[in-house]
Design a protein around this motif. Structure first.
Motif, PDB file in Angstrom:
ATOM      1  N   GLU A 154     -36.761  23.969  29.042  1.00 44.44           N
ATOM      2  CA  GLU A 154     -37.663  25.191  29.121  1.00 44.44           C
ATOM      3  C   GLU A 154     -37.973  25.483  30.585  1.00 44.44           C
ATOM      4  N   ARG A 155     -38.296  24.353  31.410  1.00 35.93           N
ATOM      5  CA  ARG A 155     -38.834  24.356  32.847  1.00 35.93           C
ATOM      6  C   ARG A 155     -37.739  24.750  33.753  1.00 35.93           C
ATOM      7  N   ALA A 156     -36.219  24.127  33.434  1.00 36.82           N
ATOM      8  CA  ALA A 156     -35.302  24.527  34.098  1.00 36.82           C
ATOM      9  C   ALA A 156     -34.885  25.737  33.914  1.00 36.82           C
ATOM     10  N   ARG A 157     -34.727  26.378  32.669  1.00 37.86           N
ATOM     11  CA  ARG A 157     -34.393  27.885  32.441  1.00 37.86           C
ATOM     12  C   ARG A 157     -35.293  28.708  33.046  1.00 37.86           C
ATOM     13  N   ALA A 158     -36.712  28.412  33.034  1.00 37.21           N
ATOM     14  CA  ALA A 158     -37.425  29.326  33.873  1.00 37.21           C
ATOM     15  C   ALA A 158     -37.373  29.148  35.216  1.00 37.21           C
ATOM     16  N   LEU A 159     -37.160  28.295  35.777  1.00 35.25           N
ATOM     17  CA  LEU A 159     -37.035  27.930  37.201  1.00 35.25           C
ATOM     18  C   LEU A 159     -35.596  28.871  37.705  1.00 35.25           C
ATOM     19  N   ALA A 160     -34.415  28.628  36.832  1.00 34.33           N
ATOM     20  CA  ALA A 160     -33.344  29.293  37.224  1.00 34.33           C
ATOM     21  C   ALA A 160     -33.467  30.896  37.238  1.00 34.33           C
ATOM     22  N   ALA A 161     -34.311  31.421  36.464  1.00 35.76           N
ATOM     23  CA  ALA A 161     -34.662  32.896  36.414  1.00 35.76           C
ATOM     24  C   ALA A 161     -35.406  33.265  37.525  1.00 35.76           C
ATOM     25  N   LEU A 162     -35.760  32.264  38.610  1.00 32.79           N
ATOM     26  CA  LEU A 162     -36.516  32.597  39.682  1.00 32.79           C
ATOM     27  C   LEU A 162     -35.717  32.405  41.020  1.00 32.79           C
ATOM     28  N   ARG A 163     -34.310  31.937  40.822  1.00 29.06           N
ATOM     29  CA  ARG A 163     -33.598  31.385  41.866  1.00 29.06           C
ATOM     30  C   ARG A 163     -33.277  32.419  43.125  1.00 29.06           C
ATOM     31  N   ASP A 164     -33.242  33.473  42.466  1.00 28.45           N
ATOM     32  CA  ASP A 164     -33.012  34.590  43.585  1.00 28.45           C
ATOM     33  C   ASP A 164     -34.275  35.529  44.007  1.00 28.45           C
ATOM     34  N   GLU A 165     -35.387  34.894  43.485  1.00 28.39           N
ATOM     35  CA  GLU A 165     -36.691  35.535  43.838  1.00 28.39           C
ATOM     36  C   GLU A 165     -36.951  35.501  45.413  1.00 28.39           C
ATOM     37  N   GLN A 166     -36.934  36.416  45.940  1.00 28.75           N
ATOM     38  CA  GLN A 166     -37.338  36.551  47.588  1.00 28.75           C
ATOM     39  C   GLN A 166     -38.729  36.603  48.015  1.00 28.75           C
ATOM     40  N   ARG A 167     -39.445  36.652  47.089  1.00 32.32           N
ATOM     41  CA  ARG A 167     -41.085  36.411  47.538  1.00 32.32           C
ATOM     42  C   ARG A 167     -41.455  34.916  47.365  1.00 32.32           C
ATOM     43  N   THR A 168     -42.403  34.724  48.251  1.00 36.03           N
ATOM     44  CA  THR A 168     -43.097  33.391  48.379  1.00 36.03           C
ATOM     45  C   THR A 168     -43.678  33.027  46.676  1.00 36.03           C
ATOM     46  N   MET A 169     -43.275  31.815  46.154  1.00 35.82           N
ATOM     47  CA  MET A 169     -43.879  31.584  44.942  1.00 35.82           C
ATOM     48  C   MET A 169     -45.029  30.611  44.754  1.00 35.82           C
ATOM     49  N   VAL A 170     -46.037  30.884  44.039  1.00 32.45           N
ATOM     50  CA  VAL A 170     -47.001  29.857  44.061  1.00 32.45           C
ATOM     51  C   VAL A 170     -46.975  29.432  42.496  1.00 32.45           C
ATOM     52  N   PHE A 171     -47.421  28.229  42.369  1.00 37.22           N
ATOM     53  CA  PHE A 171     -47.098  27.489  40.878  1.00 37.22           C
ATOM     54  C   PHE A 171     -48.569  26.456  40.754  1.00 37.22           C
ATOM     55  N   PHE A 172     -49.260  26.592  39.649  1.00 35.35           N
ATOM     56  CA  PHE A 172     -49.968  25.588  39.213  1.00 35.35           C
ATOM     57  C   PHE A 172     -49.402  24.169  38.630  1.00 35.35           C
ATOM     58  N   GLU A 173     -49.691  23.058  39.009  1.00 35.93           N
ATOM     59  CA  GLU A 173     -49.372  21.968  38.061  1.00 35.93           C
ATOM     60  C   GLU A 173     -50.163  20.699  38.105  1.00 35.93           C
ATOM     61  N   SER A 174     -49.884  20.175  37.060  1.00 38.83           N
ATOM     62  CA  SER A 174     -51.110  18.781  36.616  1.00 38.83           C
ATOM     63  C   SER A 174     -50.276  17.540  37.520  1.00 38.83           C
ATOM     64  N   PRO A 175     -51.168  16.924  37.878  1.00 39.92           N
ATOM     65  CA  PRO A 175     -50.715  15.755  38.882  1.00 39.92           C
ATOM     66  C   PRO A 175     -49.572  14.873  38.372  1.00 39.92           C
ATOM     67  N   HIS A 176     -49.821  14.630  36.970  1.00 42.12           N
ATOM     68  CA  HIS A 176     -48.582  13.596  36.465  1.00 42.12           C
ATOM     69  C   HIS A 176     -47.352  14.222  36.051  1.00 42.12           C
ATOM     70  N   ARG A 177     -47.266  15.764  36.123  1.00 44.33           N
ATOM     71  CA  ARG A 177     -45.964  16.439  35.999  1.00 44.33           C
ATOM     72  C   ARG A 177     -45.342  17.134  37.225  1.00 44.33           C
ATOM     73  N   THR A 178     -46.252  16.542  38.522  1.00 45.42           N
ATOM     74  CA  THR A 178     -45.838  17.085  39.925  1.00 45.42           C
ATOM     75  C   THR A 178     -44.478  16.680  40.156  1.00 45.42           C
ATOM     76  N   ALA A 179     -44.134  15.383  40.024  1.00 47.11           N
ATOM     77  CA  ALA A 179     -42.850  14.670  40.550  1.00 47.11           C
ATOM     78  C   ALA A 179     -41.638  15.272  39.762  1.00 47.11           C
ATOM     79  N   GLY A 180     -41.835  15.544  38.563  1.00 41.74           N
ATOM     80  CA  GLY A 180     -40.674  15.987  37.712  1.00 41.74           C
ATOM     81  C   GLY A 180     -40.485  17.559  38.215  1.00 41.74           C
ATOM     82  N   THR A 181     -41.500  18.342  38.311  1.00 39.00           N
ATOM     83  CA  THR A 181     -41.375  19.798  38.699  1.00 39.00           C
ATOM     84  C   THR A 181     -40.793  19.880  39.938  1.00 39.00           C
ATOM     85  N   LEU A 182     -41.028  19.033  41.161  1.00 38.19           N
ATOM     86  CA  LEU A 182     -40.495  19.167  42.352  1.00 38.19           C
ATOM     87  C   LEU A 182     -39.046  18.535  42.513  1.00 38.19           C
TER      88      LEU A 182
END
Length: 294
Positions: A154-182
């Protein structure tokens, strides 16, 4: 008490949305201290954390303190509407930052708006804006995306939808999921996409790491991340179009204007789609249209 006189709207009841410190209690404003002390009802995401904040600020709430979190917010909204209708001041606070921004509060605000009740805001600390300002990335246009999906697919699909976003993007994330998200961001947006990892903002061990997503992902994979995390990612840079593609974009602007759309609006819309400058498209469309006229 009645609603504060320094806010908008008629006197009487009000829902006051109040930002609380995101780490450093010294960031609490005098208005927040007064509001905590004087509100008739305080709706808090976590009443225990609120009492710790009040203790740190030397404040004793005069009004009743109730919880307002994800699973009881819908039911709590009716109580808040009733209180504001009766002329009381209800103070809405989350654990940190602005309520309703990835925190409880939206349903309370929506309910008061639907009942045409007064809603005002007591501004203050914001993790979103703090991370954006610290990132060193463009701040003129940005989008807040909240927490990425937890499941990898689900995360991969949501990020793929933002692939062409030209604005700077801000996300929140929990510390134990940060590595996977990055790592997922580096795969979707590219290893070289500029980004910043901001953690423990305003706290003793505040840290900002800036660099390409690939470098940040590799660093986090080796070092454990602790504390509250904000990820700021640069938008996709405008694509370099060939002369044929530029001509096609200009032609689209001309055709839109001939169909009744204002030329400026057509140029702006095509500029968003192509990444070309609005003025460039506007000027070239005028020239192209003039050449075709007898």
């Amino acid at each position: 008490m009645t609603a504060p006189a320094d806010g908008p709207g008629a006197p009487g009841g009000a829902l006051v949305i109040a930002a609380t410190p995101i780490g450093n209690t010294a960031d609490a404003s005098p208005r927040l201290v007064r509001a905590l002390e004087e509100a008739d009802l305080v709706a808090a995401e976590d009443t225990r954390r609120l009492h710790r904040l009040c203790q740190a600020l030397g404040v004793t709430p005069r009004g009743r303190v109730v919880s307002c979190y994800e699973h009881n917010e819908e039911a709590r909204a009716a109580e808040v509407v009733e209180a504001v209708t009766a002329g009381l001041t209800v103070l809405l606070v989350s654990d940190a930052g602005m309520p309703a921004v990835s925190d409880p509060g939206y349903r309370l605000v929506r309910a008061c708006v639907e009942h045409d009740l007064r809603v005002t805001v007591l501004p203050g600390p914001s993790a979103v804006l703090s991370a954006l300002a610290l990132s060193g990335l463009p701040t003129d246009r940005f989008t807040f995306e909240g927490f990425p999906r937890r499941k990898a697919g689900e995360r991969a699909r949501a990020l793929a939808a933002l692939r062409d976003e030209q604005r700077t993007m801000v996300f929140f994330e929990s510390p134990h999921r940060t590595a996977g998200t990055l790592a997922a961001m580096a795969q979707v947006f590219g290893d070289d996409r500029p980004a910043a990892l901001c953690r423990e903002l305003t706290k003793t061990y505040e840290e900002v790491r800036r660099g390409p997503l690939g470098v940040l992902a590799a660093g986090v994979a080796q070092d454990e991340v602790r504390g509250e995390v904000c990820l700021v990612v640069a938008g996709r840079p405008p694509r370099a179009l060939g002369e044929d593609e530029v001509a096609a974009a200009v032609e689209e602007v001309v055709q839109r204007s001939r169909s009744g759309e204002r030329l400026k609006d057509a140029a702006a819309a095509v500029a968003v789609d192509t990444g070309l400058g609005k003025k460039l498209l506007y000027d070239r469309a005028i020239a192209a249209d003039a050449r075709r006229r007898p």
